[in-house]
Design a protein around this motif. Structure first.
Motif, mmCIF file in Angstrom:
data_model
loop_
_atom_site.group_PDB
_atom_site.id
_atom_site.type_symbol
_atom_site.label_atom_id
_atom_site.label_comp_id
_atom_site.label_asym_id
_atom_site.label_seq_id
_atom_site.Cartn_x
_atom_site.Cartn_y
_atom_site.Cartn_z
ATOM 1 N N PRO A 88 -110.462 95.342 42.810
ATOM 2 C CA PRO A 88 -109.136 94.766 42.556
ATOM 3 C C PRO A 88 -109.184 93.243 42.601
ATOM 4 O O PRO A 88 -109.989 92.641 43.313
ATOM 5 C CB PRO A 88 -108.270 95.343 43.681
ATOM 6 N N ALA A 89 -108.319 92.606 41.834
ATOM 7 C CA ALA A 89 -108.300 91.158 41.697
ATOM 8 C C ALA A 89 -106.988 90.582 42.209
ATOM 9 O O ALA A 89 -105.972 91.278 42.291
ATOM 10 C CB ALA A 89 -108.489 90.770 40.230
ATOM 11 N N HIS A 90 -107.034 89.310 42.528
ATOM 12 C CA HIS A 90 -105.809 88.556 42.681
ATOM 13 C C HIS A 90 -105.310 88.200 41.288
ATOM 14 O O HIS A 90 -106.091 87.850 40.402
ATOM 15 C CB HIS A 90 -106.039 87.276 43.490
ATOM 16 N N VAL A 91 -104.006 88.269 41.089
ATOM 17 C CA VAL A 91 -103.414 88.018 39.776
ATOM 18 C C VAL A 91 -102.253 87.053 39.938
ATOM 19 O O VAL A 91 -101.405 87.231 40.823
ATOM 20 C CB VAL A 91 -102.924 89.327 39.121
ATOM 21 N N ARG A 107 -98.408 99.919 36.872
ATOM 22 C CA ARG A 107 -99.154 100.775 35.944
ATOM 23 C C ARG A 107 -100.585 101.025 36.422
ATOM 24 O O ARG A 107 -101.103 102.134 36.293
ATOM 25 C CB ARG A 107 -99.180 100.110 34.561
ATOM 26 N N SER A 108 -101.217 100.005 37.008
ATOM 27 C CA SER A 108 -102.617 100.111 37.452
ATOM 28 C C SER A 108 -102.770 99.474 38.827
ATOM 29 O O SER A 108 -103.470 98.466 38.993
ATOM 30 C CB SER A 108 -103.541 99.421 36.436
ATOM 31 N N PRO A 109 -102.126 100.029 39.841
ATOM 32 C CA PRO A 109 -102.111 99.371 41.158
ATOM 33 C C PRO A 109 -103.489 99.210 41.782
ATOM 34 O O PRO A 109 -103.696 98.271 42.566
ATOM 35 C CB PRO A 109 -101.211 100.286 41.994
ATOM 36 N N ASP A 110 -104.425 100.092 41.461
ATOM 37 C CA ASP A 110 -105.752 99.985 42.064
ATOM 38 C C ASP A 110 -106.505 98.748 41.601
ATOM 39 O O ASP A 110 -107.532 98.388 42.200
ATOM 40 C CB ASP A 110 -106.583 101.227 41.757
ATOM 41 N N GLN A 111 -106.028 98.099 40.540
ATOM 42 C CA GLN A 111 -106.710 96.913 40.022
ATOM 43 C C GLN A 111 -106.166 95.612 40.600
ATOM 44 O O GLN A 111 -106.694 94.542 40.316
ATOM 45 C CB GLN A 111 -106.573 96.866 38.489
ATOM 46 N N VAL A 112 -105.095 95.697 41.400
ATOM 47 C CA VAL A 112 -104.409 94.488 41.860
ATOM 48 C C VAL A 112 -104.417 94.440 43.384
ATOM 49 O O VAL A 112 -103.836 95.300 44.046
ATOM 50 C CB VAL A 112 -102.958 94.449 41.338
#
Length: 287
Positions: A88-91, A107-112
């Motif tokens: 996951p990234a900081h956005v 939509r894609s919480p595992d990526q954030v």
């Protein structure tokens, strides 16, 4: 650099090493306004800025579908996170980019790991939202009838509190050839923004129930100088509904470009208080 994604290619710039910090551009769709943040934060992060699909430099393969465009924007962010990192990234997203970020988070919480949502212009959240949407529709018609210069002047005056439409010092200081190229790119991006985003993205209705479950990853941000203006207000509504605060950043709606050094310092301070990537807020360390 280019990344192929379904239906498009994305132009992106990356600098630094460390945790991924993805910068999602606003209605100009261009990485250029994030140049200062890219440079200033690359000592601590792998900072990524990109041109959103359909804007200059990130061509699409076919017609734009307004019904799925926001989904595609969020999926493009995921593609960049997966391409440049391993988790996951900081956005950070501002304006339309903040709307993309909110959709990405649900939509894609595992990526954030963290979303810093800076002044998303979500008229749907406001009690006088119908009036703001009517004004957007009116300005769209002005763009159609009188062109982008007139429409943008009125947009700046009526929605952003901007009364000076002179070119920025940075733009005026560029060599003539580079200035012409930049102006052509900005003109093309402006046309794309009006046609495919200007009326639709402010009508997005975020999933408040999902955001409430994910609010430990959400930072609502606004400009010190834009508290009374339209783009700041939706975050005040989100803050009240989710039990969060609005964190002020230097400058106004585009403070990240006009006050890059101060803005980068605040962004660095906010991220320093977030859990390390891979550790969710509220997680308890194991023995």
């Amino acid at each position: 650099m280019m990344l192929a994604v379904p239906g498009a290619e994305l132009y992106y710039e990356a600098a630094g090493t460390g945790p991924v910090l993805l910068l999602i551009p606003g209605g100009n769709g261009d990485a250029m306004p994030y140049a200062g943040l890219l440079r200033l934060l690359s000592d601590s992060y792998t900072v990524v800025a990109y041109n959103r699909r359909g804007f200059t430099g990130s061509p699409v393969d076919g017609p734009i579908d307004p019904a799925t465009r926001l989904d595609a924007d969020a999926d493009d962010a995921v593609a960049l996170i997966e391409h440049l990192g391993s988790g996951p990234a900081h956005v950070f997203g501002s304006s339309s980019g903040a709307i993309v970020g909110l959709h990405l988070l649900t939509r894609s919480p595992d990526q954030v790991a963290t979303l810093i949502s800076h002044e998303p212009p979500l008229a749907t959240l406001l009690p006088d939202g119908d009036e703001w949407l009517a004004l957007l529709d009116e300005l769209y018609d002005v763009w159609r009838a009188d062109g982008p210069a007139v429409a943008m002047r009125r947009f700046g005056e009526q929605m952003l509190g901007v009364t000076n439409d002179a070119p920025s010092d940075r733009l005026a200081a560029l060599p003539a050839e580079q200035r012409v190229e930049l102006m052509q790119r900005m003109s093309a991006n402006l046309t794309f923004w009006f046609e495919y985003e200007f009326k639709t993205y402010p009508r997005y209705e975020p999933d408040l129930a999902a955001l409430d479950k994910l609010k430990d990853r959400l930072v609502l941000a606004g400009g010190n100088d834009s508290r009374e203006l339209f783009p700041y207000q939706p975050n005040t509504v989100l803050a009240a509904r989710l039990g969060l605060d609005v964190v002020d950043f230097p400058g106004d709606h585009v403070g990240y470009a006009a006050h890059a050094a101060e803005f980068a310092g605040q962004l660095r301070a906010v991220l320093a208080n977030r859990p390390p990537l891979g550790v969710r807020p509220g997680d308890r360390p194991t023995a």
